[in-house]
Design an enzyme around this catalytic site. Structure first.
Site, short mmCIF file in Angstrom:
data_model
loop_
_atom_site.label_atom_id
_atom_site.label_comp_id
_atom_site.label_asym_id
_atom_site.label_seq_id
_atom_site.Cartn_x
_atom_site.Cartn_y
_atom_site.Cartn_z
N PHE A 104 14.20 -18.37 13.02
CA PHE A 104 14.53 -17.09 13.65
C PHE A 104 15.28 -17.36 14.94
CE2 PHE A 104 13.11 -12.57 13.20
CZ PHE A 104 13.04 -12.56 11.83
N GLN A 160 16.84 -3.49 23.83
CA GLN A 160 17.44 -4.50 22.96
C GLN A 160 18.40 -3.88 21.93
OE1 GLN A 160 15.06 -7.02 19.95
NE2 GLN A 160 15.82 -8.45 21.47
N HIS A 172 20.19 -4.91 18.58
CA HIS A 172 20.07 -5.94 17.53
C HIS A 172 21.47 -6.25 17.01
CE1 HIS A 172 18.95 -7.90 13.78
NE2 HIS A 172 17.69 -7.92 14.18
N LEU A 209 18.72 -1.58 9.81
CA LEU A 209 18.65 -2.98 10.23
C LEU A 209 18.87 -3.94 9.06
CD1 LEU A 209 17.66 -4.82 12.68
CD2 LEU A 209 15.60 -5.03 11.31
N GLU A 213 17.06 -10.24 10.99
CA GLU A 213 17.49 -11.53 11.51
C GLU A 213 17.15 -12.64 10.52
OE1 GLU A 213 17.11 -11.90 15.73
OE2 GLU A 213 16.01 -13.76 15.50
N ARG A 243 19.02 -12.57 20.80
CA ARG A 243 19.71 -11.35 20.35
C ARG A 243 20.69 -10.80 21.36
NH1 ARG A 243 14.66 -8.32 17.33
NH2 ARG A 243 14.72 -9.68 15.51
N HIS A 294 17.62 -1.17 19.10
CA HIS A 294 16.56 -1.65 18.23
C HIS A 294 15.17 -1.61 18.84
CE1 HIS A 294 14.69 -3.92 15.07
NE2 HIS A 294 14.44 -4.95 15.83
N ARG A 346 13.58 -9.64 23.95
CA ARG A 346 12.53 -10.07 23.03
C ARG A 346 13.11 -10.97 21.96
NH1 ARG A 346 10.86 -8.31 17.85
NH2 ARG A 346 12.12 -6.42 17.79
C1 LIG Z 1 13.80 -2.02 11.41
C2 LIG Z 1 12.91 -2.83 12.29
C3 LIG Z 1 12.57 -4.13 11.96
C4 LIG Z 1 11.74 -4.88 12.77
N1 LIG Z 1 11.44 -6.17 12.41
C5 LIG Z 1 10.59 -6.89 13.19
C6 LIG Z 1 10.22 -8.22 12.81
O1 LIG Z 1 10.66 -8.74 11.78
N2 LIG Z 1 9.38 -8.91 13.60
C7 LIG Z 1 8.87 -8.36 14.74
O2 LIG Z 1 8.09 -9.03 15.40
N3 LIG Z 1 9.18 -7.10 15.11
C8 LIG Z 1 10.04 -6.35 14.38
N4 LIG Z 1 10.37 -5.08 14.76
C9 LIG Z 1 9.71 -4.47 15.92
C10 LIG Z 1 8.30 -4.00 15.55
O3 LIG Z 1 8.27 -3.54 14.23
C11 LIG Z 1 7.78 -2.88 16.41
O4 LIG Z 1 8.05 -3.13 17.73
C12 LIG Z 1 6.28 -2.75 16.25
O5 LIG Z 1 5.96 -2.62 14.90
C13 LIG Z 1 5.72 -1.59 17.02
O6 LIG Z 1 4.38 -1.39 16.62
P1 LIG Z 1 3.42 -0.41 17.36
O7 LIG Z 1 2.09 -0.57 16.76
O8 LIG Z 1 3.55 -0.62 18.81
O9 LIG Z 1 4.01 1.04 17.10
P2 LIG Z 1 4.37 1.85 15.77
O10 LIG Z 1 4.21 1.06 14.56
O11 LIG Z 1 5.66 2.50 16.04
O12 LIG Z 1 3.25 2.94 15.72
C14 LIG Z 1 3.21 4.04 16.57
C15 LIG Z 1 2.04 4.91 16.17
O13 LIG Z 1 1.84 5.91 17.14
C16 LIG Z 1 1.70 7.15 16.52
N5 LIG Z 1 2.14 8.17 17.46
C17 LIG Z 1 3.28 8.21 18.16
N6 LIG Z 1 3.32 9.32 18.91
C18 LIG Z 1 2.18 10.00 18.69
C19 LIG Z 1 1.63 11.22 19.15
N7 LIG Z 1 2.28 12.00 20.01
N8 LIG Z 1 0.42 11.60 18.69
C20 LIG Z 1 -0.25 10.84 17.79
N9 LIG Z 1 0.22 9.67 17.33
C21 LIG Z 1 1.42 9.27 17.77
C22 LIG Z 1 2.53 7.06 15.29
O14 LIG Z 1 2.10 7.98 14.32
C23 LIG Z 1 2.25 5.64 14.86
O15 LIG Z 1 1.05 5.58 14.13
C24 LIG Z 1 11.23 -4.32 13.96
C25 LIG Z 1 11.56 -3.01 14.31
C26 LIG Z 1 12.42 -2.29 13.51
C27 LIG Z 1 12.86 -0.93 13.95
#
Ligand SMILES: Cc1cc2nc3c(=O)[nH]c(=O)nc-3n(C[C@H](O)[C@H](O)[C@H](O)COP(=O)(O)OP(=O)(O)OC[C@H]3O[C@@H](n4cnc5c(N)ncnc54)[C@H](O)[C@@H]3O)c2cc1C
Ligand code: SF4
Ligand code: SF4
Ligand code: FES
Lengths: 563, 374
Positions: A113, A228, A230, A240, A243, A274, A341, A376
């Site tokens: 990566f 960031q 991407h 996306l 990577e 990135r 991203h 990141r």
């Molecule tokens: C397309 C893509 C690919 C990626 N690939 C990678 C990768 O390969 N490796 C890596 O390390 N990272 C990757 N990332 C980044 C990573 O996926 C995210 O940063 C990470 O998953 C965020 O997780 P989280 O638990 O913080 O939030 P999220 O998974 O976004 O969860 C947020 C939660 O909060 C809840 N929520 C939000 N607002 C409210 C509200 N007002 N009331 C109640 N609930 C609410 C939502 O319902 C959800 O359950 C990628 C991101 C994207 C966009």
């Protein structure tokens, strides 16, 4: 009125991991999410998760890569914790059932990566986030007796009492019922704010709710200027291309067919970090060597990867190419460009997830520990959500078990109910939500993107201030109680505008170039003045207030950054 | 840009009136999705249109609907393609999924049906003891194999039109059974036998599926739930000799011995001995794709299906030998779309490959069929 030891807002990877960790302590737990947990944006993560599990690897090497990737803005104490605890966390996931890809010996396989000095990324084809999220949800189903799930509940505000966070107000989307949840500890795990930008790789639900809610009750935000871009996203819709594609060996080519990364990162080439790759692409495009109809793209050539390997390990992007761009990526290059991203910044926390507001924790993309600093590394975010999700779950529960249930008044509930009534009563003369959202997104993508300068950021700030005013009168068509998504859209719009404003204000403040922030008017990194975090908070009023905090440096002194 | 007419099925539970059709014209490129069409209508004309959505990219599983009567993801259906399958009036019809109660407009109650059934299959890993200090050492293929079921995004499209579920609402159903296979196929799980017993003995379990193929057609992620159900049956019947009350295992045995006997699935033979239920013409390639791939590869490479179905065959020695090799192994690998991709070219271990090579065509010209798992 429901009351819990630990209330978790958000059920992505960070929130679910926090819930499982807190459950082990015997605390009472509720987890709320505005979408069903498996719809959370974590599901979209494709490429994988970093951990120094190879016998020839060492967590220190992972830490150094992360620090260098962060352009020395990351806090090294937190980075050490993350990298040291990563192998055990990944093993925990494996034991919980994640179907990690194996090598011929049956051990976990690792892929390359960006920004990493060796193969360190564990993966499940290119559905790693989905596999992790669904396996954690399996665990949530397993522990259904100890973890209360409130699925499709929308949190509208956090509640404070004498400066501490003591719960939240939430609306059941299906019925429109609104409730106060009292809690000893609250963990925000509500994800990023990618929707402030258009296009973005982020899902429609990534509207920065938690960042804005914490900001509203006075918690400082940190590193908000670090956004960031991407290097490989589809121009039309921001989708996306992981990577992992470059990790498997894909090339980036300009209109002259050159592998231009030679000029910018002769050693790591396409696998530089990135910010470096995105800037290189943008430079090629600005200098007229872009491809595609309007010359705003770059070729990503995956045909150099053996076809069988692509089909096995990059299946999801084969489908994305086919379904969303009409291209068979195993046979021809696909046109990509840098796209918004990830938010490195967020609610400022220590390495146990605690924010500066007692009782309020934050983990995942909503938070800023800061392990990512200015940039990141790929596959470090899933790790961040899990490590700091778990740590905040444990610490929030520990705090809760040592105290009495606090009192949460109904004041905020009444306030939010009135706010909703006011939105529903608005006159049709206001603008539509979608118009304001679109204007915000294109403005941010124009002025707060890969290259920034004072004048652009100033005009972005003016637009955001104006949109904030206009948002006060946005009109909603839906007046009902059941699944009123229109109303929720209006509330989310306010959150996005708060986030956008803090991003712009912090970007204006940082008068240097570091990590994802590149100021054409201040093109150099300036450690003497700017090796520090920018914190943004509300000074009681409506205007963001800036302050600074130190970057924690343990073993690794800042040095020039080349790839 | 082109204009598309969308007819959206609306229902407002608070209004007291019956569901109705609501027409909107949207302007988008034909390769944009039906979801983008609905969102344009919502953004520009009527903010009250209810539809769940988040990722826009067929990964979060929110936007299951029916487009022109067929279940699928709104974000994964091109407007252009939807227009082609539309009626003569050229209007694209979007309705909520079936087999689940409607909450509002395109939003259905997945908890009441889909998630209840998922919970029914003990949907978590019961790790084999002792738990190793590092990762479980398991074959590469086994992990890739269960990744196919892991690819399920719980969108409910398969549940929407499952024929058995229409008849028997208690049927555990395609998505939940695919989830069950995710554990039964996982060598790290220590409860294979209990799981299979449970799902075989349940009247609404693995033998309640009528092979209607609707779930395979509906699934946007290539999970092919019916194939996973077939695998559960085969493992229950062959590997664990679970005899269920519903006699389902006999059907399965008939199928395998038919191939062993004839060298290729001989439908005419099979129908009387096993399948009483609905039988779809496309059953043959689909069922074949649920067999271990060594057999599949052989069949695809050496036989034309048309001929195979029209003429009786006796099994070439090679087929028998492959059965011996595969059945005699300690560990049997299931292969799937992650390994074979869109090519029918499968990977096989040297011993099996040698057996395939040895199995000369029994008078039929080599001809590949398209991979069915795309
Ligand atoms: C397309 C893509 C690919 C990626 N690939 C990678 C990768 O390969 N490796 C890596 O390390 N990272 C990757 N990332 C980044 C990573 O996926 C995210 O940063 C990470 O998953 C965020 O997780 P989280 O638990 O913080 O939030 P999220 O998974 O976004 O969860 C947020 C939660 O909060 C809840 N929520 C939000 N607002 C409210 C509200 N007002 N009331 C109640 N609930 C609410 C939502 O319902 C959800 O359950 C990628 C991101 C994207 C966009
Ligand atoms: S094949 Fe079986 S599980 Fe699939 S839809 Fe038909 S009856 Fe349901
Ligand atoms: S098996 Fe396919 S159609 Fe069924 S829920 Fe899973 S992804 Fe959706
Ligand atoms: S919006 Fe996520 S699957 Fe369609």
């Amino acid at each position: 009125m429901p009351a819990y030891d630990v209330l978790i807002i958000g059920a992505g990877l960070a929130g679910q991991r926090a819930a499982i960790a807190a459950a082990k302590t015997g605390a009472t737990i509720a987890i709320l999410s505005k979408v069903h947990p498996v719809r959370s944006h974590s599901v979209a993560a494709a490429g994988g998760i970093n951990a120094a599990i190879s016998p020839v690897d060492d967590w220190r090497s992972h830490a150094y890569d992360t620090i260098k990737g962060s352009d020395f803005l990351g806090d090294q104490d937190a980075i050490e914790i993350m990298c040291r605890e990563a192998p055990a966390e990944v093993m925990w996931l494996e034991h919980a059932g994640v179907t990690f890809h194996r090598n011929q010996k049956g051990e976990m396989d690792l892929r390359a990566f960006g920004g990493a000095s060796m193969k360190r990324t564990a993966y499940v084809a290119d559905i790693t986030g989905q596999a992790l999220l669904h396996v954690l949800y399996e665990q949530l189903m397993k522990y259904h007796e100890v973890i209360d799930r409130y699925e499709e509940w929308f949190v509208t505000s956090l509640i404070t009492n004498e400066g501490a966070c003591v719960g939240a107000v939430a609306r059941e989307i299906r019925s429109g019922k609104i409730e106060t949840f009292t809690a000893k500890s609250v963990i925000l795990a509500s994800g990023g704010a990618g929707q402030c930008f258009q296009p973005t790789t982020n899902a429609l639900i990534c509207t920065g709710d938690g960042i804005a809610q914490a900001y509203q009750i006075g918690a400082p935000l940190m590193d908000m200027e670090m956004v960031q871009y991407h290097p490989t996203t589809l121009a039309e819709n921001g989708f996306l291309i992981t990577e992992g594609a470059r990790g498997e060996g894909a090339h980036l080519l300009n209109s002259e067919g050159e592998r231009f990364m030679e000029k910018y990162a002769p050693n790591k080439m396409e696998l530089a970090s990135r910010d470096v790759v995105s800037r290189a692409e943008q430079t090629e495009i600005l200098e007229g060597r872009g491809v595609g109809p309007d010359k705003q793209g770059i070729y990503l050539d995956i045909t150099v990867v053996p076809r069988k390997r692509t089909l096995e390990a990059l299946r999801e992007i084969v489908n994305i190419g086919k379904d969303f761009a009409g291209v068979d990526i195993t046979r021809e290059p696909i046109i990509i460009q840098p796209g918004m991203h990830y938010m490195m910044g967020g609610v400022k926390t220590d390495f146990n997830g605690a924010t500066e507001v007692p009782g309020l924790y934050a983990a995942g993309e909503v938070a800023c520990v800061s392990v990512h600093g200015g940039n990141r590394l790929g596959a470090n975010s899933l790790l961040d959500t899990l490590i700091f999700g778990r740590r905040s779950g444990e610490h929030a529960a520990e705090r809760a078990l040592a105290m009495q249930m606090p009192a949460a008044s109904d004041e905020q509930l009444i306030h939010d109910r009135e706010m909703i009534a006011e939105i529903l009563a608005r006159l049709k003369s206001g603008r539509r939500i979608s118009e304001i959202k679109q204007e915000l997104g294109t403005t941010m993508n124009r002025y707060a993107a890969v290259y920034r300068d004072e004048a652009g950021l100033q005009s972005a700030h003016e637009v955001v201030r104006r949109l904030k005013e206009e948002a006060k009168t946005v009109y909603v068509d839906d007046k009902g109680a059941v699944f009123n998504q229109d109303l929720l859209g209006a509330i989310e719009l306010d959150y996005m505008l708060d986030c956008a404003e803090t991003i712009v204000v912090a970007a204006l403040e940082r008068k240097e170039s570091r990590g994802a922030q590149f100021r054409t008017d201040y093109p150099e990194r300036n450690d003497a003045q700017w090796l520090k975090h920018i914190d943004v908070s509300r000074n009681g009023g409506d205007v963001p207030k800036i302050s600074y905090s130190e970057v924690t440096i343990t073993d690794w002194q800042p040095e020039a950054r080349t790839y | 840009m082109a204009e598309f007419k969308l007819k959206i099925r609306r229902y407002d539970p608070e209004s007291g009136s019956a569901p109705y059709w609501d027409e909107h014209t949207v302007e988008l490129e034909p390769h944009r999705s039906v979801l983008e069409g609905i969102l344009q209508a919502r953004n520009e004309n009527d903010g009250s249109i209810g539809v769940r959505c988040s990722c826009r990219a067929a990964i979060c599983g929110s936007c299951g609907v029916r487009v022109n009567g067929k279940p699928g993801l709104a974000c994964h259906t091109h407007l252009g393609a939807a227009l082609e399958s539309a009626g003569e009036d050229g209007v694209i019809e979007v309705e909520p999924m079936g087999n689940m109660p409607i909450i509002k407009d395109l939003i259905v109650d997945m908890d009441a049906v889909h998630w209840k059934k998922i919970q029914r299959v003990t949907p978590w890993l019961i790790g084999k003891q002792p738990v190793p200090e590092r990762e479980y050492i398991v074959s590469r293929e086994s992990m890739i194999d269960v990744t196919q079921s892991m690819a399920c995004i719980q969108c409910g499209a398969c549940v929407s039109d499952c024929l058995s579920m229409e008849v028997d609402p208690l049927f555990v159903g395609p998505a939940a059974l695919a989830k069950a296979y995710r554990f039964v196929g996982d060598p790290r799980d220590g409860a294979h036998e209990q799981r299979l017993k449970d799902l075989s003995e349940d009247k609404h379990g693995i033998y309640d599926c009528t092979h209607c193929f609707k779930c395979i057609e509906a699934c946007p992620k290539g999970v092919a739930p019916m194939n996973q159900i077939m695998r559960l049956r085969r493992i229950a019947g062959n590997d664990f000799q679970i005899k269920d009350r519903n006699n389902g295992e006999r059907h399965e045995a008939a199928f395998v011995s038919n191939i062993e006997r004839n060298g290729i699935l001989h439908e005419a033979d099979l129908l009387p001995d096993s399948y009483g239920g609905k039988f779809h013409p496309r059953a043959v390639p689909e069922l074949i794709s649920s067999l271990p791939i060594v057999v599949t590869a052989l069949l695809r490479r050496k036989m034309t299906l048309g001929k195979a179905l029209l003429h009786p065959h006796t099994a070439p020695d090679g087929v028998k030998r492959i059965f011996e090799v595969v059945e005699g192994r300690e560990e049997r690998n299931e292969f799937n779309l992650y390994i074979s991709g869109t090519d029918a070219e499968a990977e096989a271990s040297p011993e099996v490959a040698a057996a395939i090579e040895a199995a000369e065509p029994a008078g039929v010209a080599p001809e590949g069929t398209e991979g069915s798992s795309g």
